[in-house]
Design an enzyme around this catalytic site. Sequence first.
Site, PDB file in Angstrom:
ATOM      1  N   LYS A   1       0.820  -1.213   0.000  1.00 50.02           N
ATOM      2  CA  LYS A   1       0.000   0.000   0.000  1.00 50.02           C
ATOM      3  C   LYS A   1       0.862   1.275   0.000  1.00 50.02           C
ATOM      4  O   LYS A   1       2.072   1.221   0.276  1.00 50.02           O
ATOM      5  CB  LYS A   1      -0.928  -0.029   1.220  1.00 50.02           C
ATOM      6  CG  LYS A   1      -1.919  -1.197   1.178  1.00 50.02           C
ATOM      7  CD  LYS A   1      -2.962  -1.057   2.271  1.00 50.02           C
ATOM      8  CE  LYS A   1      -3.939  -2.217   2.242  1.00 50.02           C
ATOM      9  NZ  LYS A   1      -5.044  -2.024   3.213  1.00 50.02           N
TER      10      LYS A   1
ATOM     11  N   TYR B   1     -12.280  -1.772  -4.002  1.00 51.10           N
ATOM     12  CA  TYR B   1     -12.813  -1.994  -2.652  1.00 51.10           C
ATOM     13  C   TYR B   1     -14.344  -1.868  -2.603  1.00 51.10           C
ATOM     14  O   TYR B   1     -14.892  -1.631  -1.531  1.00 51.10           O
ATOM     15  CB  TYR B   1     -12.163  -1.014  -1.677  1.00 51.10           C
ATOM     16  CG  TYR B   1     -10.770  -1.445  -1.221  1.00 51.10           C
ATOM     17  CD1 TYR B   1     -10.589  -2.589  -0.442  1.00 51.10           C
ATOM     18  CD2 TYR B   1      -9.646  -0.711  -1.561  1.00 51.10           C
ATOM     19  CE1 TYR B   1      -9.326  -2.986  -0.019  1.00 51.10           C
ATOM     20  CE2 TYR B   1      -8.370  -1.106  -1.130  1.00 51.10           C
ATOM     21  CZ  TYR B   1      -8.228  -2.244  -0.362  1.00 51.10           C
ATOM     22  OH  TYR B   1      -6.986  -2.643   0.070  1.00 51.10           O
TER      23      TYR B   1
ATOM     24  N   ASN C   1      -2.029   0.123   6.571  1.00 49.42           N
ATOM     25  CA  ASN C   1      -1.582  -1.161   7.128  1.00 49.42           C
ATOM     26  C   ASN C   1      -0.663  -1.954   6.201  1.00 49.42           C
ATOM     27  O   ASN C   1      -0.625  -3.185   6.237  1.00 49.42           O
ATOM     28  CB  ASN C   1      -2.779  -1.989   7.633  1.00 49.42           C
ATOM     29  CG  ASN C   1      -3.685  -2.469   6.534  1.00 49.42           C
ATOM     30  OD1 ASN C   1      -3.549  -2.048   5.390  1.00 49.42           O
ATOM     31  ND2 ASN C   1      -4.624  -3.347   6.867  1.00 49.42           N
TER      32      ASN C   1
ATOM     33  N   HIS D   1      -2.204  -5.484   1.499  1.00 55.63           N
ATOM     34  CA  HIS D   1      -3.514  -6.130   1.373  1.00 55.63           C
ATOM     35  C   HIS D   1      -3.267  -7.599   1.062  1.00 55.63           C
ATOM     36  O   HIS D   1      -2.301  -7.932   0.372  1.00 55.63           O
ATOM     37  CB  HIS D   1      -4.299  -5.481   0.225  1.00 55.63           C
ATOM     38  CG  HIS D   1      -5.500  -6.271  -0.190  1.00 55.63           C
ATOM     39  ND1 HIS D   1      -6.680  -6.213   0.508  1.00 55.63           N
ATOM     40  CD2 HIS D   1      -5.692  -7.162  -1.203  1.00 55.63           C
ATOM     41  CE1 HIS D   1      -7.563  -7.034  -0.068  1.00 55.63           C
ATOM     42  NE2 HIS D   1      -6.985  -7.611  -1.106  1.00 55.63           N
TER      43      HIS D   1
ATOM     44  N   GLU E   1      -9.427 -10.266  -7.755  1.00 55.17           N
ATOM     45  CA  GLU E   1      -8.489  -9.156  -7.525  1.00 55.17           C
ATOM     46  C   GLU E   1      -7.288  -9.234  -8.473  1.00 55.17           C
ATOM     47  O   GLU E   1      -6.826  -8.214  -8.987  1.00 55.17           O
ATOM     48  CB  GLU E   1      -8.053  -9.158  -6.061  1.00 55.17           C
ATOM     49  CG  GLU E   1      -9.201  -8.777  -5.137  1.00 55.17           C
ATOM     50  CD  GLU E   1      -8.922  -8.982  -3.653  1.00 55.17           C
ATOM     51  OE1 GLU E   1      -9.803  -8.677  -2.851  1.00 55.17           O
ATOM     52  OE2 GLU E   1      -7.811  -9.453  -3.298  1.00 55.17           O
TER      53      GLU E   1
HETATM   54  P1  CMP Z   1      -7.440  -4.587   3.458  1.00 58.30           P
HETATM   55  O1  CMP Z   1      -7.016  -5.976   3.772  1.00 58.30           O
HETATM   56  O2  CMP Z   1      -6.779  -3.923   2.305  1.00 58.30           O
HETATM   57  O3  CMP Z   1      -9.030  -4.553   3.224  1.00 58.30           O
HETATM   58  C1  CMP Z   1      -9.823  -3.416   3.523  1.00 58.30           C
HETATM   59  C2  CMP Z   1      -9.089  -2.332   4.251  1.00 58.30           C
HETATM   60  O4  CMP Z   1      -9.879  -1.381   4.926  1.00 58.30           O
HETATM   61  C3  CMP Z   1      -8.256  -2.969   5.339  1.00 58.30           C
HETATM   62  O5  CMP Z   1      -7.180  -3.688   4.767  1.00 58.30           O
HETATM   63  C4  CMP Z   1      -7.881  -1.748   6.187  1.00 58.30           C
HETATM   64  O6  CMP Z   1      -6.717  -1.106   5.715  1.00 58.30           O
HETATM   65  C5  CMP Z   1      -9.066  -0.809   5.951  1.00 58.30           C
HETATM   66  N1  CMP Z   1      -9.854  -0.609   7.181  1.00 58.30           N
HETATM   67  C6  CMP Z   1      -9.988   0.558   7.836  1.00 58.30           C
HETATM   68  N2  CMP Z   1     -10.780   0.400   8.926  1.00 58.30           N
HETATM   69  C7  CMP Z   1     -11.140  -0.904   8.958  1.00 58.30           C
HETATM   70  C8  CMP Z   1     -11.944  -1.676   9.842  1.00 58.30           C
HETATM   71  N3  CMP Z   1     -12.541  -1.150  10.908  1.00 58.30           N
HETATM   72  N4  CMP Z   1     -12.097  -3.003   9.555  1.00 58.30           N
HETATM   73  C9  CMP Z   1     -11.505  -3.557   8.459  1.00 58.30           C
HETATM   74  N5  CMP Z   1     -10.738  -2.858   7.585  1.00 58.30           N
HETATM   75  C10 CMP Z   1     -10.548  -1.545   7.836  1.00 58.30           C
END
Ligand code: CMP
Length: 139
Positions: free
Chosen positions: A11, A51, A114, A117, A128
């Site tokens: 990311k 998303y 974070n 993904h 994806e």
């Molecule tokens: P990712 O695995 O990319 O999938 C969705 C993303 O939404 C997740 O990682 C997080 O970076 C983001 N996100 C932000 N807030 C939340 C939350 N409360 N629960 C899950 N995903 C979140």
Amino acid sequence: METNKTFTMIKPDAVAAGHIGAILDKITKSGFKITALKYTWLSSEKAGQFYAVHSERPFYKALVEFMSSGPIVAAILEKDNAVEDFRKLIGATDPAKAEPGTIRNLFAKSIDANAVHGSDSDENAQIEGNFYFSAFEKF
Ligand code: CMP
């Protein structure tokens, strides 16, 4: 349905912090083969499409803004039991809860930023991967 493929993105936070090489190294040393790889920058429209499954969630707008804020690296990874093993390697979505040594524990800053993904199912891994790569870009 293939069970030996998953999809990942490094990311914008991890790219900006210079962690592309370290993350790809950890992924390949953990036994994943890279079968497709792309360095790109998502428009907000494309991030929103990727998303779309989260479009009703309260974090959707911030997620789309963040994912279109800078370049990302997209990859398809191959290994037996790829989806589950990769989710173990990256750790919990919230890096504060990610096991020591996992990619999010090492490189992520927050639940939004974070670092990586990882697909949550074989079906989504295929969807994806196809979002980013044509048949001529997968080897
Ligand atoms: P990712 O695995 O990319 O999938 C969705 C993303 O939404 C997740 O990682 C997080 O970076 C983001 N996100 C932000 N807030 C939340 C939350 N409360 N629960 C899950 N995903 C979140």
